[in-house]
Design an enzyme around this catalytic site. Sequence first.
Site, PDB file in Angstrom:
ATOM      1  N   ARG A  18      79.533 -38.451  15.016  1.00 11.11           N
ATOM      2  CA  ARG A  18      78.877 -37.188  14.662  1.00 11.11           C
ATOM      3  C   ARG A  18      78.823 -36.247  15.848  1.00 11.11           C
ATOM      4  NH1 ARG A  18      75.496 -39.596  10.158  1.00 11.11           N
ATOM      5  NH2 ARG A  18      74.482 -37.893   9.083  1.00 11.11           N
ATOM      6  N   ARG A  50      64.516 -40.378   0.204  1.00 10.55           N
ATOM      7  CA  ARG A  50      64.475 -40.560   1.663  1.00 10.55           C
ATOM      8  C   ARG A  50      63.673 -39.420   2.298  1.00 10.55           C
ATOM      9  NH1 ARG A  50      70.838 -41.086   2.987  1.00 10.55           N
ATOM     10  NH2 ARG A  50      70.127 -39.890   4.780  1.00 10.55           N
ATOM     11  N   ARG A 105      69.111 -31.103   9.379  1.00  9.92           N
ATOM     12  CA  ARG A 105      70.335 -31.916   9.361  1.00  9.92           C
ATOM     13  C   ARG A 105      71.565 -31.028   9.262  1.00  9.92           C
ATOM     14  NH1 ARG A 105      69.269 -35.863   4.613  1.00  9.92           N
ATOM     15  NH2 ARG A 105      71.256 -36.843   5.146  1.00  9.92           N
ATOM     16  N   ARG A 118      68.831 -36.299  -4.667  1.00  8.73           N
ATOM     17  CA  ARG A 118      69.295 -37.657  -4.393  1.00  8.73           C
ATOM     18  C   ARG A 118      68.135 -38.652  -4.394  1.00  8.73           C
ATOM     19  NH1 ARG A 118      73.376 -38.424   0.414  1.00  8.73           N
ATOM     20  NH2 ARG A 118      71.678 -37.792   1.772  1.00  8.73           N
ATOM     21  N   LYS A 131      80.371 -38.441   1.064  1.00  3.83           N
ATOM     22  CA  LYS A 131      81.061 -39.449   1.883  1.00  3.83           C
ATOM     23  C   LYS A 131      80.647 -40.867   1.484  1.00  3.83           C
ATOM     24  CE  LYS A 131      79.367 -38.077   5.866  1.00  3.83           C
ATOM     25  NZ  LYS A 131      78.381 -37.089   5.416  1.00  3.83           N
TER      26      LYS A 131
HETATM   27  P1  AMP Z   1      73.170 -40.500   6.994  1.00  2.00           P
HETATM   28  O1  AMP Z   1      72.717 -41.563   6.082  1.00  2.00           O
HETATM   29  O2  AMP Z   1      74.579 -40.675   7.469  1.00  2.00           O
HETATM   30  O3  AMP Z   1      72.909 -39.103   6.459  1.00  2.00           O
HETATM   31  O4  AMP Z   1      72.283 -40.635   8.334  1.00  2.00           O
HETATM   32  C1  AMP Z   1      70.878 -40.500   8.276  1.00  2.00           C
HETATM   33  C2  AMP Z   1      70.332 -40.193   9.661  1.00  2.00           C
HETATM   34  O5  AMP Z   1      70.644 -41.279  10.559  1.00  2.00           O
HETATM   35  C3  AMP Z   1      70.913 -38.948  10.344  1.00  2.00           C
HETATM   36  O6  AMP Z   1      70.287 -37.752   9.915  1.00  2.00           O
HETATM   37  C4  AMP Z   1      70.639 -39.273  11.798  1.00  2.00           C
HETATM   38  O7  AMP Z   1      69.280 -39.098  12.136  1.00  2.00           O
HETATM   39  C5  AMP Z   1      70.929 -40.777  11.856  1.00  2.00           C
HETATM   40  N1  AMP Z   1      72.364 -41.030  12.140  1.00  2.00           N
HETATM   41  C6  AMP Z   1      73.268 -41.627  11.320  1.00  2.00           C
HETATM   42  N2  AMP Z   1      74.471 -41.684  11.900  1.00  2.00           N
HETATM   43  C7  AMP Z   1      74.338 -41.112  13.120  1.00  2.00           C
HETATM   44  C8  AMP Z   1      75.221 -40.837  14.183  1.00  2.00           C
HETATM   45  N3  AMP Z   1      76.529 -41.175  14.116  1.00  2.00           N
HETATM   46  N4  AMP Z   1      74.727 -40.213  15.283  1.00  2.00           N
HETATM   47  C9  AMP Z   1      73.438 -39.868  15.376  1.00  2.00           C
HETATM   48  N5  AMP Z   1      72.542 -40.073  14.396  1.00  2.00           N
HETATM   49  C10 AMP Z   1      72.982 -40.691  13.268  1.00  2.00           C
END
Ligand code: AMP
Length: 213
Positions: A88, A160, A171, A127, A13
């Site tokens: 989410r 990360r 996740r 990654r 994404k």
């Molecule tokens: P991402 O970079 O989108 O994979 O997000 C990394 C982390 O940020 C996720 O595993 C969550 O802990 C938090 N996070 C990001 N977006 C959301 C969301 N819409 N709702 C809840 N937690 C989020």
Amino acid sequence: MNIILLGPPGAGKGTQAVRLSELYSIPHISTGDIFRENLKQGTELGVKAKEYMDKGLLVPDQVVIDIVADRLSREDCDGGFILDGFPRTIAQADALGDVLAARGLALDHVLNFSVPDEVLVRRISGRRTCSRCDRNYHVEFDPPEVEGRCDSCGGELYQRDDDKEEAVRRRLEEYREKTEPLIQYYQERGLLVDIDGDRPMEEVMASIRRVLG
Ligand code: AMP
């Protein structure tokens, strides 16, 4: 054009969002990037989000909803936006619907990226992310020209914490339990378009462009 990119972590994404943002000149709004940026700057929000992120858990709905509502109210979103990693949960999707309706806006498409689990795990564990500009690489599939350094800004690449094995497993569980129901949610609203994300980047981009026109 108001778009959501939906899909599990590692589905591609973020990669596609960066390119779409340039192509259509609309902002890429990644809630994960917003949290990481806050963490880098040591804000209260960043510190709070990190507690959840490191464990692979979702940050509480209201925290995320407030951030996105605020971000969408900025002028640069007037011509459209790409949401990556939000919503989410069903509660987030409902809240987004309310925020948009209040401003007379609606979603145009929800692009649902599907990728088999074993591919997701391979992608995420390889990654590497730039500590300065957040650009992503992959040690095997998309390595930087100089090992450990970002091609765009020269920043140092790192893994990360939430891209490490235990967090990745959590996740994916969080995704199945809380995010996957959004597929049906947006299907019922006639907005969902399936994208096969298990293909080379260019092919995925070509199918997205066929949808968006
Ligand atoms: P991402 O970079 O989108 O994979 O997000 C990394 C982390 O940020 C996720 O595993 C969550 O802990 C938090 N996070 C990001 N977006 C959301 C969301 N819409 N709702 C809840 N937690 C989020």
